[in-house]
Design a protein around this motif. Structure first.
Motif, short mmCIF file in Angstrom:
data_model
loop_
_atom_site.label_atom_id
_atom_site.label_comp_id
_atom_site.label_asym_id
_atom_site.label_seq_id
_atom_site.Cartn_x
_atom_site.Cartn_y
_atom_site.Cartn_z
N ASP A 180 45.25 42.45 -18.47
CA ASP A 180 45.84 43.53 -19.23
C ASP A 180 45.86 43.15 -20.70
N ILE A 181 46.12 44.13 -21.55
CA ILE A 181 46.00 43.89 -22.98
C ILE A 181 47.10 42.98 -23.53
N ALA A 182 48.33 43.09 -23.00
CA ALA A 182 49.44 42.30 -23.52
C ALA A 182 49.20 40.79 -23.39
N PRO A 183 48.85 40.27 -22.20
CA PRO A 183 48.58 38.83 -22.10
C PRO A 183 47.36 38.39 -22.89
N LEU A 184 46.37 39.26 -23.02
CA LEU A 184 45.19 38.91 -23.81
C LEU A 184 45.54 38.75 -25.28
N LEU A 185 46.40 39.61 -25.79
CA LEU A 185 46.82 39.49 -27.19
C LEU A 185 47.64 38.22 -27.40
N ARG A 186 48.45 37.86 -26.40
CA ARG A 186 49.25 36.64 -26.54
C ARG A 186 48.40 35.38 -26.53
N LEU A 187 47.26 35.43 -25.85
CA LEU A 187 46.40 34.25 -25.75
C LEU A 187 45.44 34.11 -26.92
N SER A 188 45.31 35.15 -27.73
CA SER A 188 44.36 35.10 -28.84
C SER A 188 44.87 34.18 -29.95
N CYS A 189 43.96 33.37 -30.51
CA CYS A 189 44.32 32.51 -31.63
C CYS A 189 43.82 33.10 -32.95
N SER A 190 43.34 34.34 -32.91
CA SER A 190 42.96 35.05 -34.13
C SER A 190 43.95 36.19 -34.35
N SER A 191 43.87 36.84 -35.47
CA SER A 191 44.80 37.91 -35.80
C SER A 191 44.61 39.10 -34.85
N THR A 192 45.72 39.59 -34.33
CA THR A 192 45.67 40.72 -33.39
C THR A 192 46.20 42.01 -34.01
N SER A 193 46.46 42.00 -35.31
CA SER A 193 47.07 43.16 -35.96
C SER A 193 46.18 44.40 -35.87
N THR A 194 44.87 44.22 -36.01
CA THR A 194 43.96 45.37 -35.95
C THR A 194 43.93 45.96 -34.55
N VAL A 195 43.88 45.09 -33.55
CA VAL A 195 43.86 45.57 -32.17
C VAL A 195 45.15 46.31 -31.84
N GLU A 196 46.28 45.77 -32.29
CA GLU A 196 47.56 46.40 -32.03
C GLU A 196 47.65 47.76 -32.72
N LEU A 197 47.10 47.85 -33.93
CA LEU A 197 47.11 49.13 -34.64
C LEU A 197 46.24 50.16 -33.92
N VAL A 198 45.05 49.74 -33.51
CA VAL A 198 44.14 50.65 -32.80
C VAL A 198 44.76 51.08 -31.48
N THR A 199 45.39 50.15 -30.77
CA THR A 199 46.03 50.47 -29.49
C THR A 199 47.15 51.48 -29.69
N THR A 200 47.93 51.31 -30.75
CA THR A 200 49.02 52.25 -31.04
C THR A 200 48.48 53.64 -31.36
N VAL A 201 47.41 53.68 -32.15
CA VAL A 201 46.79 54.97 -32.51
C VAL A 201 46.23 55.66 -31.28
N VAL A 202 45.61 54.88 -30.39
CA VAL A 202 45.02 55.44 -29.18
C VAL A 202 46.12 55.88 -28.20
N ALA A 203 47.21 55.12 -28.15
CA ALA A 203 48.28 55.42 -27.20
C ALA A 203 48.95 56.76 -27.48
N PHE A 204 48.93 57.19 -28.74
CA PHE A 204 49.58 58.46 -29.08
C PHE A 204 48.94 59.64 -28.36
N PRO A 205 47.61 59.83 -28.46
CA PRO A 205 47.02 60.96 -27.73
C PRO A 205 46.92 60.73 -26.23
N VAL A 206 47.11 59.50 -25.77
CA VAL A 206 46.96 59.20 -24.35
C VAL A 206 48.29 59.27 -23.61
#
Length: 316
Positions: A180-206
């Motif tokens: 799932d996306i939450a554990p993948l973001l926690r395991l990343s050693c790079s910045s996840t801010s862009t992914v989190e922003l895109v996920t938030t934008v996508v979650a609104f219409p979904v």
């Protein structure tokens, strides 16, 4: 430390449910039975809608598409879940893990949008009955379903593209039974801010928009039903909407518990339990609710079973 100088990992370790000891076979058998029942129930809905003339209506067409998305969703997760129960834990490549996330996101988005389509269908049928045949034509039904699936593929792909750019350099342990996306973001050693922003934008219409649209639609439906003078008419109108409303409440209830209000690290087991409910029980619950509360589907089931069991003499 420079992300480019960090060594990337190539696989994740899924912990599943850990060591179940003597309950391993019992849990495996229980989950397998529920999975088989869910697959059978959803396949039966698709077959009945396809072969029964009385079920050739927009509501049942959308229901068959909902069953199809449930089959694709559970087929992506449950086999791996059953395997993890037997072996305790398992390894999965990063590529396969991200692919699993994508193919569970597509039917999830599709289901949210299909629930909106089903509420719109009920709204037109009850609030604008004279215009129903001209609005819910076969062409419009196909356009709605095609749009739901296309948006599912596109929105899931959008998140997948940015998720695929993350760097994973350790640790590689996922305390869950699927990617799932939450554990993948926690395991990343790079910045996840862009992914989190895109996920938030996508979650609104979904998530948020469909839920709000369903609520607004049912407020209008209830107001129309309450104006019906006949108590029999009100009861019939409520009964046609109650099944869909129950499914919406269960679906969004479990979905929001997992993604909108995720559990903290000290309650991982609760999150796993909700995920089991979402991936195993809900796909079985949906067709059962519709079949148990809908006289047309019950009648179609009995006729279909009867057609399979009736003995026909062999012609010589």
């Amino acid at each position: 430390m420079d992300e480019r100088n960090q060594s990337t990992i190539t696989e994740f370790l899924l912990l599943g449910f850990g060591n179940l000891h003597n309950f391993k076979i019992l849990v495996f058998t229980l989950f397998l039975i529920v999975h088989i029942m869910a697959l059978t129930a959803n396949i039966l809905v698709i077959v009945l809608v396809g072969v029964t003339q009385s079920l050739h209506s927009p509501m049942y067409f959308f229901l068959s598409q909902l069953s199809l998305s449930e089959i694709l969703f559970t087929g992506n997760i449950v086999p791996n879940l059953l395997w993890l129960i037997l072996v305790g834990e398992g390894r999965v490549s990063v590529v396969r893990c991200l692919a699993q996330f994508y193919f569970l996101s597509v039917p999830t988005v599709d289901q949210c949008l299909l629930l909106v389509a089903m509420s719109f269908d009920r709204h037109v049928a009850i609030c604008r009955p004279l215009h129903y045949p001209t609005i819910m034509t076969i062409t419009h039904q196909l356009q709605i379903v095609t749009s739901c699936w296309l948006l599912g593929f596109i929105l899931a792909l959008l998140v997948y593209i940015f998720l695929n750019r993350l760097i994973f350099c350790g640790p590689n342990t996922i305390n869950h039974f699927y990617c799932d996306i939450a554990p993948l973001l926690r395991l990343s050693c790079s910045s996840t801010s862009t992914v989190e922003l895109v996920t938030t934008v996508v979650a609104f219409p979904v998530l948020l928009s469909p839920f709000v649209l369903i609520i607004v639609t049912y407020i209008s439906i209830i107001r129309t039903i309450l104006r019906i003078p006949s108590s029999t008419g009100r009861h019939k109108a409520f009964s046609t909407c109650s099944s869909h409303l129950i499914v919406v409440c269960v679906y969004y209830g479990t979905l929001s518990s997992i993604y909108i209000f995720p559990s903290r690290d000290n309650s991982i087991n609760l999150n796993k339990g909700l995920s089991v409910l979402y991936t195993l029980v809900t796909p079985l619950f949906n067709p059962l609710i519709y079949s148990l509360r809908n006289q047309e589907i019950r009648g179609a089931i009995f006729k279909y079973i009867q057609s399979l069991t009736v003995w026909k003499p062999m012609k010589i």
